[in-house]
Design a protein around this motif. Structure first.
Motif, short mmCIF file in Angstrom:
data_model
loop_
_atom_site.label_atom_id
_atom_site.label_comp_id
_atom_site.label_asym_id
_atom_site.label_seq_id
_atom_site.Cartn_x
_atom_site.Cartn_y
_atom_site.Cartn_z
N VAL A 177 -23.82 -13.75 -11.07
CA VAL A 177 -23.61 -12.46 -11.73
C VAL A 177 -22.41 -11.77 -11.09
CG1 VAL A 177 -26.02 -12.17 -12.39
CG2 VAL A 177 -25.18 -11.12 -10.29
N VAL A 235 -33.00 -12.17 -11.67
CA VAL A 235 -32.04 -11.27 -11.03
C VAL A 235 -32.78 -10.03 -10.54
CG1 VAL A 235 -29.86 -10.03 -11.30
CG2 VAL A 235 -30.29 -12.11 -12.63
N MET A 280 -23.02 -12.44 -16.54
CA MET A 280 -24.12 -13.28 -16.06
C MET A 280 -23.83 -14.69 -16.55
SD MET A 280 -27.29 -10.81 -17.15
CE MET A 280 -28.52 -11.47 -16.01
N VAL A 316 -27.68 -7.88 -4.62
CA VAL A 316 -28.33 -8.49 -5.78
C VAL A 316 -28.81 -9.88 -5.36
CG1 VAL A 316 -28.03 -9.31 -8.14
CG2 VAL A 316 -26.88 -7.20 -7.39
N LEU A 347 -30.52 -13.59 -6.59
CA LEU A 347 -30.67 -14.49 -7.72
C LEU A 347 -31.51 -15.68 -7.30
CD1 LEU A 347 -26.90 -14.65 -8.82
CD2 LEU A 347 -28.63 -13.03 -9.57
N CYS A 377 -32.99 -17.94 -14.33
CA CYS A 377 -32.51 -17.24 -13.15
C CYS A 377 -33.07 -15.83 -13.15
CB CYS A 377 -30.99 -17.20 -13.14
SG CYS A 377 -30.27 -16.24 -11.79
N THR A 427 -32.57 -8.86 -16.48
CA THR A 427 -33.18 -9.32 -15.23
C THR A 427 -33.36 -10.83 -15.21
OG1 THR A 427 -35.39 -8.96 -16.15
CG2 THR A 427 -34.39 -7.14 -14.89
#
Length: 115
Positions: free
Chosen positions: A97, A24, A34, A2, A4, A22, A76
């Motif tokens: 996250v 994601v 999150m 993932v 960020l 942010c 997201t």
């Protein structure tokens, strides 16, 4: 994995406002939380605000009633609206996250509150 990416930091006068964002992306399948953390010079990283998805929202006592965390329904993006900023809010702010037992962090964005 993932990824960020934070944006929205900068220099602001005391009493002013900033909004952090942010983005994601990556292998998102079951996010558990999150949120935003911050780290000031010489201090440990601390929780600012987080959304435990489907359950609750937590804020640090120092930012309650001044900051607001939110996210989009697609999970997201996560935002941090910061109002009535104080010099003691100066720090690098990190997006975070949690997915299953894995923690992911952004690179950080500098927020400086100064006149």
């Amino acid at each position: 994995q993932v990824q960020l990416v934070e944006s929205g930091g900068g220099l602001v006068q005391p009493g002013g406002s900033l909004r952090l964002s942010c983005a994601v992306s990556g292998s998102i399948f079951r996010l558990n939380a999150m949120g935003w953390y911050r780290q000031a010079p010489g201090k440990e990283r601390e929780l600012v605000a987080r959304i435990i998805i489907g359950r609750t929202i937590n804020y640090a006592d120092s930012v309650k009633d001044r900051f607001a965390i939110s996210r989009d329904n697609a999970k997201t993006r996560v935002y941090l609206q910061m109002n009535r900023l104080k010099p003691e809010d100066t720090a690098v702010y990190y997006c975070h996250v949690l997915q299953d037992n894995d923690n992911y962090w952004g690179q950080g964005t500098q927020v400086t509150v100064s006149s």
